[in-house]
Design a protein around this motif. Structure first.
Motif, short mmCIF file in Angstrom:
data_model
loop_
_atom_site.label_atom_id
_atom_site.label_comp_id
_atom_site.label_asym_id
_atom_site.label_seq_id
_atom_site.Cartn_x
_atom_site.Cartn_y
_atom_site.Cartn_z
N UNK A 285 0.83 -1.21 0.00
CA UNK A 285 0.00 0.00 0.00
C UNK A 285 0.86 1.26 0.00
N UNK A 286 1.91 1.26 0.80
CA UNK A 286 2.76 2.44 0.87
C UNK A 286 3.48 2.66 -0.46
N UNK A 287 3.98 1.59 -1.06
CA UNK A 287 4.67 1.75 -2.34
C UNK A 287 3.75 2.42 -3.35
N UNK A 288 2.50 1.97 -3.39
CA UNK A 288 1.55 2.53 -4.34
C UNK A 288 1.26 4.00 -4.01
N UNK A 289 1.05 4.25 -2.73
CA UNK A 289 0.73 5.60 -2.32
C UNK A 289 1.85 6.55 -2.72
N UNK A 290 3.08 6.11 -2.51
CA UNK A 290 4.22 6.95 -2.81
C UNK A 290 4.35 7.15 -4.32
N UNK A 291 4.07 6.10 -5.08
CA UNK A 291 4.20 6.29 -6.53
C UNK A 291 3.07 7.20 -7.05
N UNK A 292 1.92 7.18 -6.38
CA UNK A 292 0.84 8.10 -6.78
C UNK A 292 1.18 9.53 -6.39
N UNK A 293 2.01 9.66 -5.37
CA UNK A 293 2.26 11.00 -4.85
C UNK A 293 3.62 11.54 -5.27
N UNK A 294 4.16 10.98 -6.33
CA UNK A 294 5.47 11.45 -6.80
C UNK A 294 5.52 12.96 -6.95
N UNK A 295 4.46 13.48 -7.58
CA UNK A 295 4.49 14.92 -7.83
C UNK A 295 4.39 15.72 -6.55
N UNK A 296 3.56 15.22 -5.65
CA UNK A 296 3.45 15.90 -4.35
C UNK A 296 4.78 15.89 -3.61
N UNK A 297 5.45 14.73 -3.69
CA UNK A 297 6.74 14.62 -3.01
C UNK A 297 7.71 15.63 -3.62
N UNK A 298 7.69 15.70 -4.96
CA UNK A 298 8.56 16.66 -5.65
C UNK A 298 8.23 18.07 -5.19
N UNK A 682 -6.34 -2.03 -8.95
CA UNK A 682 -7.34 -1.14 -9.55
C UNK A 682 -6.75 0.25 -9.70
N UNK A 683 -6.05 0.70 -8.67
CA UNK A 683 -5.47 2.03 -8.72
C UNK A 683 -4.40 2.10 -9.81
N UNK A 684 -3.58 1.06 -9.91
CA UNK A 684 -2.52 1.06 -10.91
C UNK A 684 -3.07 0.97 -12.32
N UNK A 686 -6.30 1.57 -13.29
CA UNK A 686 -7.48 2.40 -13.46
C UNK A 686 -7.65 2.88 -14.90
N UNK A 687 -6.55 3.43 -15.43
CA UNK A 687 -6.57 4.06 -16.73
C UNK A 687 -6.78 3.03 -17.83
N UNK A 688 -6.06 1.95 -17.71
CA UNK A 688 -6.14 0.87 -18.67
C UNK A 688 -7.56 0.28 -18.72
N UNK A 689 -8.12 0.09 -17.55
CA UNK A 689 -9.43 -0.53 -17.48
C UNK A 689 -10.51 0.43 -17.97
N UNK A 690 -10.35 1.72 -17.63
CA UNK A 690 -11.31 2.70 -18.10
C UNK A 690 -11.24 2.80 -19.63
N UNK A 691 -10.03 2.72 -20.19
CA UNK A 691 -9.88 2.77 -21.64
C UNK A 691 -10.65 1.63 -22.28
N UNK A 692 -10.56 0.46 -21.68
CA UNK A 692 -11.28 -0.69 -22.22
C UNK A 692 -12.79 -0.47 -22.16
N UNK A 693 -13.22 0.18 -21.09
CA UNK A 693 -14.65 0.49 -20.98
C UNK A 693 -15.04 1.41 -22.13
N UNK A 694 -14.18 2.40 -22.42
CA UNK A 694 -14.47 3.32 -23.53
C UNK A 694 -14.53 2.55 -24.84
N UNK A 695 -13.66 1.56 -24.99
CA UNK A 695 -13.62 0.80 -26.23
C UNK A 695 -14.78 -0.18 -26.35
N UNK A 696 -15.65 -0.18 -25.38
CA UNK A 696 -16.86 -1.00 -25.50
C UNK A 696 -16.85 -2.27 -24.69
N UNK A 697 -15.92 -2.37 -23.72
CA UNK A 697 -15.95 -3.54 -22.84
C UNK A 697 -17.01 -3.32 -21.77
N UNK A 698 -17.76 -4.39 -21.48
CA UNK A 698 -18.74 -4.31 -20.40
C UNK A 698 -18.01 -4.35 -19.07
#
Lengths: 787, 247
Positions: A285-298, A682-684, A686-698
Motif C-alpha cells: 500500500x505504501x509503495x503505491x501511495x508513494x508512486x501516486x504522490x510522486x508529484x506531491x513529493x517533488x 485497480x489504482x494502478x 485504473x486508466x487501462x481498465x477505463x480505456x477498455x470500458x471506452x472501447x466498448x468492454x462491459x
C-alpha cells in the motif's frame, strides 16, 4: 496543526478502507499475541499462587503399607520440609439414577482441616466434623456433574463393603486441577471423582490403622529433589513403595504444563504469521501511495522539505495505520485473554484466576508491530525520501511487459487478450505476486490448524479405542488375583468375552536413561487388546521379550534387539534384563507390553492378573454394572465409550471456539491480502481498465481482467496454503508431542475444504467490494489525463 | 424510442450520422455550476471528415464525449442514426461503443501489457465483423512493429496503434480527441495521414477535435466551438492533404 499533518489525516481518511483492511490483520496479530501471552502469564501466575497458598507437595509416593513411625525417618531425609501421610483408596461409587460404573479416589483428611499439604479449597459447605465418620467432601466438578449438594448422600464400596456417605462440602484441590481417572484419556466428571473422608474409618476399612499407603512432602529451600526421591524410595522399598516422583511428573500438573507449553507455541506462531502479512500489506500500500504522490513529493521537496521530513511524513502515515491496529488489537486481545482464562479456569477446576497482563507484553506488542510495519515499508520510504525533485515531477516511465512463460510454451493462442493481460501482469511483478500468493496461503494454512485438532483427536480415539483397545469395560481388582476370577466375570449375564491382564509399575532403564511407567502382561491370543504398528497393522506379541510404545523407545534411545533393564517396583521388586522385540504405535501414554505368562514368570507370581477387559452385550450393560459394583474384589470399573462421548461434548465447545477464532483470523488475513491487492491493482490499472470500458468492454469483461488475476493467484495460493497448513500442523503436532499423548497428523478432506472455502469466500467478499469501485471508473477523465 | 423522438427524427436526412439537437451540459464542480455546452445543434454527415476546433474549455471534448456515448447531456437529444443516445441505458451505450464507435485518445491509452497486434485484437475479439489486426496495423504503416509492446514504441507509433485499434472493428464513426496533442508536428502529420487514409479508403465518418487550427485545413467541414456554443461553421473548398499541413 501543521499543513503537512492535515494532509496526513486527509489521506488516511481517503484510504480508510485499505487502512482498515491492514489494521484488521494487525489486530489479528496483536490480539493473538496478547491473548496467548496474557493467558499464559495468568495460568502460570494462578498455578503458582494456588500451589504456594495451598502447599502443593514437591514429591509424591505411593506404597503398600507402612507404619506411621516411618514418618520420623522420612522427615529426617536431608532436604525434606513438611511430610504428610494419607490413606488413599480407589473405590467404586454408587449414585442413584446413574447406572454407569463410577469410580473415585478416596483420600483421608483430618477433621476441621484442609490438610497440611495439597490443601483443599472449600467452595461450598463445611469441613469434616470430628465426631462423625461417614462424612465426605466431594470434588466440585464431580458434584456438579451429578447435581450433588452438601446434605446429599452417596454410597461407596470401600474394600468390599458398601457404605453410605453424607456430603458436607464441595472442594477443589491443587492435586486434581486436571481431574482424570488413572489410565483414562480425558477427564470424565460423571464417572470419576475425588473424595475426602475422615482418616479413622478409612484406615480401619483398609487395615491401615497406625499406617499409611501414600505420602507427600515438600522440600526445604536447599533440598535436592532427586536425592530426596532416591532416599525416599530406599526407605519405602520394604513397604511396597512403587517409586516416588516429583511434582513435574504429577499427573494433573503434567497435563497443565503440557497445556501451557502448547499455549506458548501458539503464542509464537500465530502472531508471526500476522505480523509478516501485515508488513507485506503495508509495503504494497505504501509503495503505491508513494508512486501516486510522486508529484506531491517533488512539490514538497521543491518547497524546501528535507528528505528526512518527507520520509517522516510517510512513516507517520504507516504508524497511524499500525496504531489503529495495535490499539484495537490490545483491547480485543485483553477481551479474548480474559475469555480464554475463564475457559481454562472452568476446564481445570481452578478456584480463582489471576488475570495477569504484564506491561512487557503490551510494550512488546507495540514495539513488534511498529517495528514490523516500518521494516516492511522501509524500501518504499527510502524511495520516497531519496527521490530527486526533478525526477519526481516527471511521471513514472511506462511499465515494461513481456510475453510470459506460459505463452512461450505455445499456449498463447488459447488465451484471449484479457487473459494474456492477466498473466503478463502477474509475471511483471514476480515478487509482489509471490508475496500475495504467500499471504493468501498463510490464511489458508492458519485455518487448517483449527480443523486439525478436531480431526486429530477423533483419529486418536478411533485408533486407541476402536482398533487397539476394544473392550467395553475394564475391571480393576483390588489386588493381583488368580486367573480363576475371570470365570466369575465370564459367568455374569451379558458378558460376552473376558480377558485378564496384569499391570505392574516398573522403572524401565536403558544406558543412563530411565522412565517410570507400567508393564502390561497380556494374552497374546486376546482380541480385546491388540498392539498396532505404525501402519496400524496388528503386531504379534512374541513369547519372550518386551514391546515398547514407539515414543518410549525414542525417549530411551533404545532399538529392537537391545536389552532393556526392567526394575519392577512391586512385590519382590525383581530387576531383570528383557530384550526389546518390537515397537507399538500408541497415541496415549507410554507402556511396555509382554505376554502375560512371561511377565508373571519375571515376577515369580504364578498366574496372576490385576485387571480384566470385558466385552459386554449392550442390552445387559446395566445389569453387568450393577453386579460389578457389588463385587467385593473389584476396586473400580472404567467404561470407555461414555467417557469418550462425554469428552467430545466438552471438547466440542472448545473446538468450536477455537475454529471460530482461527476462521476469523484466517478470513481477516485472506480479506486483507485480497482486498488490498485488488485495490492497488485497480489504482494502478485504473486508466487501462477505463480505456477498455471506452472501447466498448462491459463492466464484467473489465472485471474479468482485474479479478481474474486474483482468481489465478488464489488458485495457486490454495494448494500452497494447504501445504503450509500441513507443515504448520506437523510442526504443532511435533511440538505438542509428550509422553502423555502424541497428536497424530491426520487432516481430513473436510479440513482442506473448509480452509479453501473460507479463503474463496473472503476473496469473493473483497471482489464484491472492488466491483463497486469498478463501476465508478471515470471514462471521461481517462481520455484527458496522462499517467 | 418514444413516438415523440421518432417523429422528430423522421424528417432527417439518411446521410446524417449524428443529429445533435439543443444539447446543453452543466457540470457541478463542487459548489459551482459550469456550463460546458449551452445549446448545441449540429449534424454530422456520413463519410465526412469533420474538425471541431476550439480553445481549451470551449466544450469540444464534452461534445465528443457525448457523441461517443461516454457522457449524457443535461438537456437536448443526440441521435445516432435513428437511435436516441440520450435515452440509452448504460449497457446500451456500452454496446454502442463496442460496435459502432472507434476512439482515438490524446494519450493513446494503449494497454501496456499487450503488444501492438494484441492491442488491436483486444477490440476485434469483441467486434462483429472486424478486419485482421495485422491488416489494421498495415493501414497505419506498422506492419513491422506487430509484436512490440507499447513501451518499445515511439509516441507516434503508439498513436498509430491506437488508430489501428479504433478502425479495426470497421466502426461507423471514428472520434479522435486531440490525436496529435502529445506529438511533435512531424510525428503528428504521420498520424493525420493515417486518419486521412482511413477516411478516404474506408469512408469512415471521422470527427477530430483539436485546438490546432492548422489541422482544420484537411477537413471537409470545420466547426468552431466557443464557450459551449457553435460559432463559425464552414466547408473547405479545397482540402489539404495531411502531408501539406504545417503548424
Amino acid at each position: 496543526m501543521r499543513a503537512i499533518d492535515i494532509k496526513l489525516w486527509r489521506e488516511l481518511w481517503g484510504m480508510r478502507m485499505q487502512a482498515l483492511a491492514i489494521a484488521m490483520v494487525i489486530v489479528g496479530g496483536v490480539s493473538i499475541f496478547i491473548m496467548s501471552l496474557s493467558t499464559l502469564d495468568s495460568l502460570f501466575e494462578t498455578r503458582e499462587n494456588y500451589y504456594r497458598n495451598h502447599h502443593f507437595a514437591d514429591v509424591f509416593a505411593s506404597l503398600k503399607r507402612a507404619p506411621l513411625s516411618l514418618v520420623k525417618r522420612i522427615r529426617e531425609i536431608p532436604g525434606v520440609d513438611k511430610v504428610e501421610t494419607r490413606v488413599l483408596a480407589y473405590v467404586n461409587l454408587d449414585l442413584e439414577d446413574f447406572d454407569d460404573p463410577v469410580s473415585g479416589h478416596l483420600l483421608s483428611l483430618n477433621a476441621n482441616s484442609t490438610g497440611l499439604l495439597n490443601q483443599i479449597y472449600l467452595r461450598k459447605g463445611r469441613l469434616l466434623d470430628p465426631g462423625r465418620d461417614n462424612e465426605v467432601l466431594l470434588s466440585e466438578e464431580f458434584a456438579h456433574a451429578h447435581d450433588l449438594q452438601p446434605g446429599d448422600k452417596l454410597a461407596a464400596t470401600i474394600n468390599g463393603r458398601r457404605k453410605v456417605l453424607s456430603i458436607v462440602g464441595l472442594v477443589l484441590s491443587p492435586e486434581y486441577i486436571y481431574q482424570i481417572a488413572p489410565g483414562a484419556m480425558f477427564p470424565d466428571y460423571l464417572r470419576y471423582g475425588v473424595l475426602w473422608t475422615a482418616r479413622k474409618p478409612l484406615a480401619s476399612a483398609y487395615d491401615m490403622d497406625g499406617a499409611f499407603n501414600d505420602v507427600t512432602l515438600t522440600l526445604s529451600k536447599d533440598g535436592n529433589e532427586q536425592d530426596v526421591i532416591d532416599r525416599l524410595d530406599e526407605l519405602l522399598k520394604p513397604y511396597g513403595g512403587i517409586g516416588a516422583y516429583a511434582r513435574k511428573d504429577q499427573l494433573s500438573n503434567r497435563f497443565l504444563s503440557e497445556e501451557l507449553k502448547q499455549q506458548k507455541t501458539i503464542a509464537t506462531i500465530f502472531p508471526m504469521i500476522f505480523f509478516g502479512v501485515a508488513a507485506f500489506l503495508l509495503n504494497v500500500v505504501t509503495s503505491r501511495l508513494i508512486s501516486l504522490q510522486r508529484e506531491q513529493i517533488a512539490g514538497l521537496k521543491a518547497f524546501g522539505y528535507s528528505n528526512f521530513s518527507v520520509g517522516l511524513h510517510y512513516t507517520k502515515l504507516i504508524l497511524m495505520i499500525t496504531a489503529i491496529g495495535v490499539i484495537a488489537g490490545i483491547g480485543f486481545g485483553i477481551w479474548m485473554g480474559k475469555g480464554m482464562s475463564n475457559i481454562y479456569m472452568a476446564f481445570y477446576s481452578l478456584p480463582f484466576m489471576n488475570y495477569v497482563l504484564n506491561a512487557e507484553v503490551i510494550i512488546a506488542a507495540v514495539l513488534i508491530s511498529m517495528g514490523v510495519a516500518v521494516l516492511g515499508t522501509l524500501y518504499a520510504l527510502y524511495n520516497a525520501a531519496s527521490l530527486p525533485p526533478a525526477q519526481a515531477m516527471r511521471p513514472e516511465p511506462p511499465a515494461m511487459y513481456h510475453t510470459t512463460l506460459v505463452e512461450k510454451l505455445g499456449l498463447q493462442r488459447w488465451f484471449s487478450q484479457p487473459t494474456r493481460m492477466i498473466f503478463r501482469h502477474i509475471e511483471r511483478r514476480p515478487f509482489k505476486s509471490l508475496m500475495t500468493i504467500l499471504g493468501i496461503s498463510m490464511a489458508c494454512g492458519t485455518m487448517m490448524i483449527g480443523g486439525f485438532q478436531e480431526g486429530a483427536i477423533k483419529h486418536m480415539v478411533e485408533v486407541q479405542f476402536g482398533m487397539s483397545q476394544r473392550s467395553d469395560l475394564t475391571a480393576i481388582f483390588t489386588e493381583p488375583t488368580s486367573q480363576r476370577s475371570l470365570y466369575s466375570l465370564q459367568s455374569l449375564r451379558g458378558v460376552e468375552h473376558v480377558e485378564g491382564f496384569r499391570v505392574v509399575t516398573a522403572k524401565l532403564r536403558f544406558e543412563h536413561r530411565s522412565y517410570r511407567t507400567s508393564v502390561q502382561g497380556i494374552d497374546p491370543d486376546g482380541s480385546l487388546m491388540r498392539l498396532l504398528d505404525t501402519r496400524l497393522k496388528v503386531i504379534d506379541l512374541p513369547p519372550e521379550g518386551i514391546i515398547l510404545t514407539d515414543y518410549l523407545a525414542e525417549i530411551l534411545h533404545i532399538k529392537v534387539g537391545d536389552m532393556l533393564t526392567v526394575e519392577v517396583l512391586e512385590g519382590d521388586r525383581p530387576v531383570v534384563q528383557v530384550p526389546v522385540v518390537g515397537m507399538a504405535k500408541e497415541y496415549l501414554g507410554l507402556n511396555g507390553y509382554m505376554q502375560l505368562n512371561s511377565l508373571n514368570r519375571l515376577l515369580n507370581e504364578g498366574h496372576a492378573i490385576s485387571s480384566a477387559w470385558l466385552k459386554v452385550d449392550k442390552l445387559h450393560q446395566p445389569h453387568v454394572y450393577a453386579e460389578l459394583k457389588d463385587a467385593p474384589r473389584i476396586a473400580g470399573v472404567v467404561e470407555q465409550e461414555s467417557a469418550i462421548n462425554s469428552f467430545y461434548e466438552t471438547m466440542d465447545e472448545t473446538i468450536l471456539f477455537f475454529t471460530f477464532i482461527t476462521t476469523l483470523l484466517g478470513g481477516s488475513i485472506a480479506f486483507g491480502v485480497v482486498y488490498n491487492s485488488m485495490r492497488i491493482a485497480l489504482s494502478e490499472r485504473n486508466r487501462e481498465l477505463a480505456s477498455l470500458r471506452v472501447l466498448g468492454f462491459h463492466k464484467a469483461e473489465v472485471a474479468y481482467i482485474l479479478l481474474g488475476e486474483m482468481v489465478v493467484l488464489t488458485l495457486i495460493a490454495i494448494p500452497l496454503g494447504i501445504m503450509i497448513g500441513y507443515g504448520l500442523c506437523a510442526f504443532l503436532a511435533f511440538q505438542f508431542d509428550s509422553d502423555l499423548y502424541r497428536i497424530p497428523l491426520v487432516l481430513g478432506l473436510k479440513v482442506y475444504a473448509f480452509a479453501a472455502l473460507v479463503v474463496i469466500g473472503s476473496s469473493i467478499i473483497s471482489a464484491l467490494m472492488i466491483w463497486r469501485n469498478l463501476a465508478q471508473l471515470d471514462m471521461v477523465a481517462v481520455l484527458k489525463t496522462k499517467e | 424510442m418514444s413516438p415523440d423522438s421518432q417523429s422528430q427524427h423522421q424528417a432527417l436526412d439518411e446521410n446524417v450520422v449524428f443529429h445533435v439537437h439543443g444539447v446543453t451540459k452543466v457540470y457541478q464542480m463542487g459548489e459551482v455550476q459550469v456550463s460546458a455546452l449551452r445549446g448545441v445543434d449540429i449534424d454530422l454527415q456520413r463519410g465526412e471528415f469533420t474538425v471541431l476546433l476550439g480553445a481549451s474549455g470551449s466544450g469540444k471534448s464534452t461534445l465528443l464525449n457525448i457523441l461517443g456515448g461516454l457522457d449524457t447531456p443535461t438537456e437536448g437529444h443526440v441521435f445516432y442514426g435513428e437511435r436516441d443516445l440520450t435515452r440509452a441505458s448504460e449497457s446500451e451505450l456500452t454496446e454502442y461503443r463496442r460496435f459502432h464507435v472507434g476512439f482515438v485518445f490524446q494519450f493513446y491509452n494503449l494497454i501496456p501489457s499487450l503488444t501492438a497486434r494484441e492491442n488491436v485484437a483486444v477490440v476485434t475479439e469483441i467486434a462483429n465483423s472486424p478486419m485482421q489486426p495485422g491488416d489494421a496495423l498495415k493501414l497505419v504503416g506498422l506492419q513491422d512493429r506487430l509484436d512490440h509492446f507499447p513501451a518499445q514504441l515511439s509516441g507516434g507509433e503508439q498513436q498509430r496503434v491506437a488508430i489501428a485499434r479504433a478502425i479495426a472493428k470497421n466502426p461507423d464513426v471514428l472520434l479522435c480527441d486531440e490525436p496529435t496533442g502529445a506529438l511533435d508536428s512531424k510525428t503528428g502529420i504521420v498520424v493525420l495521414q493515417a486518419l486521412q487514409r482511413i477516411n478516404e479508403e474506408l469512408g469512415t465518418t471521422t470527427a477530430v477535435i483539436t485546438h490546432n487550427a492548422g489541422i482544420a485545413q484537411m477537413a471537409d467541414r470545420v466547426i468552431h466551438l466557443t464557450d459551449g456554443l457553435i460559432g463559425n461553421v464552414y466547408k473547405n473548398d479545397t482540402r489539404l492533404r495531411a502531408d501539406e499541413l504545417k503548424w
